[in-house]
Design a protein around this motif. Structure first.
Motif, mmCIF file in Angstrom:
data_model
loop_
_atom_site.group_PDB
_atom_site.id
_atom_site.type_symbol
_atom_site.label_atom_id
_atom_site.label_comp_id
_atom_site.label_asym_id
_atom_site.label_seq_id
_atom_site.Cartn_x
_atom_site.Cartn_y
_atom_site.Cartn_z
ATOM 1 N N ILE A 226 0.840 -1.188 0.000
ATOM 2 C CA ILE A 226 0.000 0.000 0.000
ATOM 3 C C ILE A 226 0.880 1.245 0.000
ATOM 4 N N HIS A 227 0.517 2.237 -0.803
ATOM 5 C CA HIS A 227 1.276 3.481 -0.873
ATOM 6 C C HIS A 227 1.079 4.284 0.410
ATOM 7 N N VAL A 228 2.160 4.834 0.937
ATOM 8 C CA VAL A 228 2.110 5.564 2.194
ATOM 9 C C VAL A 228 1.145 6.755 2.132
ATOM 10 N N GLU A 229 0.956 7.349 0.962
ATOM 11 C CA GLU A 229 0.014 8.466 0.837
ATOM 12 C C GLU A 229 -1.423 7.997 1.046
ATOM 13 N N ASP A 230 -1.761 6.830 0.508
ATOM 14 C CA ASP A 230 -3.107 6.285 0.707
ATOM 15 C C ASP A 230 -3.318 5.871 2.155
ATOM 16 N N LEU A 231 -2.276 5.315 2.770
ATOM 17 C CA LEU A 231 -2.378 4.935 4.177
ATOM 18 C C LEU A 231 -2.569 6.181 5.038
ATOM 19 N N ALA A 232 -1.812 7.234 4.761
ATOM 20 C CA ALA A 232 -1.961 8.481 5.514
ATOM 21 C C ALA A 232 -3.381 9.034 5.368
ATOM 22 N N ALA A 233 -3.910 8.977 4.154
ATOM 23 C CA ALA A 233 -5.268 9.475 3.918
ATOM 24 C C ALA A 233 -6.293 8.689 4.736
ATOM 25 N N ALA A 234 -6.046 7.392 4.936
ATOM 26 C CA ALA A 234 -6.955 6.576 5.748
ATOM 27 C C ALA A 234 -7.012 7.096 7.184
ATOM 28 N N HIS A 235 -5.894 7.623 7.687
ATOM 29 C CA HIS A 235 -5.887 8.174 9.038
ATOM 30 C C HIS A 235 -6.698 9.458 9.136
ATOM 31 N N ILE A 236 -6.621 10.276 8.112
ATOM 32 C CA ILE A 236 -7.435 11.496 8.108
ATOM 33 C C ILE A 236 -8.910 11.112 8.053
ATOM 34 N N ASP A 237 -9.236 10.122 7.237
ATOM 35 C CA ASP A 237 -10.618 9.638 7.170
ATOM 36 C C ASP A 237 -11.069 9.083 8.517
ATOM 37 N N ALA A 238 -10.182 8.341 9.194
ATOM 38 C CA ALA A 238 -10.525 7.756 10.498
ATOM 39 C C ALA A 238 -10.732 8.841 11.543
ATOM 40 N N LEU A 239 -9.891 9.858 11.512
ATOM 41 C CA LEU A 239 -10.027 10.979 12.444
ATOM 42 C C LEU A 239 -11.372 11.680 12.256
ATOM 43 N N ARG A 240 -11.700 11.985 11.024
ATOM 44 C CA ARG A 240 -12.975 12.670 10.758
ATOM 45 C C ARG A 240 -14.158 11.790 11.144
ATOM 46 N N TYR A 241 -14.025 10.495 10.927
ATOM 47 C CA TYR A 241 -15.071 9.539 11.304
ATOM 48 C C TYR A 241 -15.318 9.586 12.817
ATOM 49 N N LEU A 242 -14.251 9.580 13.610
ATOM 50 C CA LEU A 242 -14.402 9.635 15.064
ATOM 51 C C LEU A 242 -14.969 10.978 15.500
ATOM 52 N N GLN A 243 -14.492 12.058 14.879
ATOM 53 C CA GLN A 243 -14.977 13.384 15.256
ATOM 54 C C GLN A 243 -16.454 13.573 14.916
ATOM 55 N N ALA A 244 -16.931 12.786 13.954
ATOM 56 C CA ALA A 244 -18.352 12.834 13.593
ATOM 57 C C ALA A 244 -19.194 11.909 14.472
ATOM 58 N N GLY A 245 -18.549 11.265 15.452
ATOM 59 C CA GLY A 245 -19.273 10.407 16.382
ATOM 60 C C GLY A 245 -19.300 8.940 16.028
ATOM 61 N N GLY A 246 -18.464 8.518 15.079
ATOM 62 C CA GLY A 246 -18.435 7.118 14.656
ATOM 63 C C GLY A 246 -18.072 6.168 15.784
ATOM 64 N N LYS A 247 -18.617 4.967 15.712
ATOM 65 C CA LYS A 247 -18.317 3.968 16.744
ATOM 66 C C LYS A 247 -16.958 3.321 16.486
ATOM 67 N N SER A 248 -16.456 2.643 17.508
ATOM 68 C CA SER A 248 -15.140 2.021 17.418
ATOM 69 C C SER A 248 -15.095 0.975 16.314
ATOM 70 N N GLU A 249 -13.959 0.923 15.610
ATOM 71 C CA GLU A 249 -13.806 0.018 14.476
ATOM 72 C C GLU A 249 -12.383 -0.540 14.410
ATOM 73 N N VAL A 250 -12.267 -1.737 13.816
ATOM 74 C CA VAL A 250 -10.982 -2.326 13.448
ATOM 75 C C VAL A 250 -11.012 -2.526 11.942
ATOM 76 N N LEU A 251 -10.039 -1.926 11.225
ATOM 77 C CA LEU A 251 -10.100 -1.903 9.767
ATOM 78 C C LEU A 251 -8.753 -2.255 9.142
ATOM 79 N N ASN A 252 -8.796 -3.084 8.107
ATOM 80 C CA ASN A 252 -7.603 -3.377 7.318
ATOM 81 C C ASN A 252 -7.249 -2.195 6.416
ATOM 82 N N CYS A 253 -5.950 -1.949 6.243
ATOM 83 C CA CYS A 253 -5.461 -0.944 5.300
ATOM 84 C C CYS A 253 -4.619 -1.632 4.234
ATOM 85 N N GLY A 254 -5.260 -1.979 3.143
ATOM 86 C CA GLY A 254 -4.576 -2.608 2.022
ATOM 87 C C GLY A 254 -5.439 -2.457 0.792
#
Length: 328
Positions: A226-254
């Protein structure tokens, strides 16, 4: 644009620095906490760098006390599988115990959101590929076990409180910022694509294939790169998801596709135009045969849309970065 203040542990490292850059570009206020044992201060392009170790609980508490963090992104860890086999207690100390220290600080200062950098190594040698998040983790090396222990602590704390988290299980991360501002600085990194790029540039005499008798089509291990840029983007998506009140999740990054060691080396040779020597050796302890991510869940839950799902694009940025390092 957000003015939320984010703590990024290990933010001077390879993956953390790419996430910090994307956080800064998105308007977040960032504090990086890193002992710089493998991280590089100049890789922190945004925010404030606090030099400190997660083992130093007083320094960590002080950093929390001086800031009002909204969310913690936790990258700081030891990550080399062969090294973990030789020095297991160091991995349990730096990865597991230090995650506990961080969770204690989150509890003490009321920080209730965490994005955690985990690994596909928690799956061990899965019987089915692509491997999904519902697969029972069975790590086969101390690195994977130390990260799984951290996952357990995070989950248990979440169950006992209002703490919410996204655990991201990384597959094989490679590549660099396409604008060549940052990349993989660590000269001790053992990642196949980095090592192969170094060989193409004459920085190594050869590349070794560790195991050519795996139960795979060409006998070498298969990984989801996986390209490090796509992995980094997943973290921004995860942050926004939590800030929007999302429930806890375990997710693969690939990406959900695998390439063998031979295929990855061949791509580096194609991109570089250099036919460097390759030697076959014995398998390393703790290396699985085949690990590819089932990635449907992260796309659905976070709305993640990778932009660099292409082995050639990954290798091209990795090779350009290694060429730049030679000139620094």
């Amino acid at each position: 644009m957000s003015t939320q203040k984010i703590l990024v542990t290990g933010g001077a490292g390879y993956i953390g620095s790419h996430v910090v850059r994307q956080l800064g570009e998105a308007g977040y206020e960032v504090v990086v906490y890193d002992n710089c044992s493998t991280g590089v201060p100049s890789a922190v392009l945004y925010g404030e760098l606090a030099i400190g170790d997660l083992a130093d609980i007083e320094s960590l508490y002080r950093t929390f006390a001086q800031n009002q963090f909204d969310t913690v992104l936790h990258f700081a860890a030891s990550t080399l599988v062969p090294d973990s086999v030789v020095r297991p207690l160091d991995y349990y100390t730096n990865n597991s115990r230090n995650t506990l220290n961080l969770l204690r600080c989150c509890q003490a200062f009321g920080v209730n959101q965490l994005v955690f950098s985990s690994t596909a190594a928690v799956y061990g040698n899965p019987q089915e590929n692509p491997v999904s998040e519902s697969t029972t983790p069975l790590p086969i090396n101390p690195y994977g076990r130390s990260k799984l222990m951290s996952e357990w602590m995070i989950r248990d704390y979440g169950l006992a409180s209002g703490f919410r988290y996204v655990i991201l299980r990384y597959f094989n991360v490679a590549g660099a910022d396409p604008q060549m501002r940052i990349g993989q600085y660590n000269s001790k990194a053992t990642h196949l694509i980095k090592v192969s790029c170094e060989a193409a540039l004459g920085l190594r005499s050869s590349v070794s294939i560790f195991g050519s008798d795996f139960p795979t089509p060409d006998g070498t291990g298969i990984r989801d790169y996986i390209h490090v840029e796509d992995l980094a983007a997943a973290h921004i998506d995860a942050l926004r998801y939590l800030q929007a009140g999302g429930k806890s999740e375990v997710l693969n990054c690939g990406y959900g596709r695998g390439y063998s060691v031979r295929e990855a080396i061949a791509m580096v040779k194609e991109v570089s135009g250099v036919d460097f020597p390759v030697f076959e050796g014995e398998r390393r302890v703790g290396d699985p045969a085949w690990v590819v991510a089932a990635s449907e869940r992260i796309r659905k839950v976070l709305g993640w849309h990778p932009r660099y799902d292409n082995l050639k694009a990954i290798v091209e940025t990795a090779f350009e970065w290694e060429k730049k390092l030679c000139k620094l």
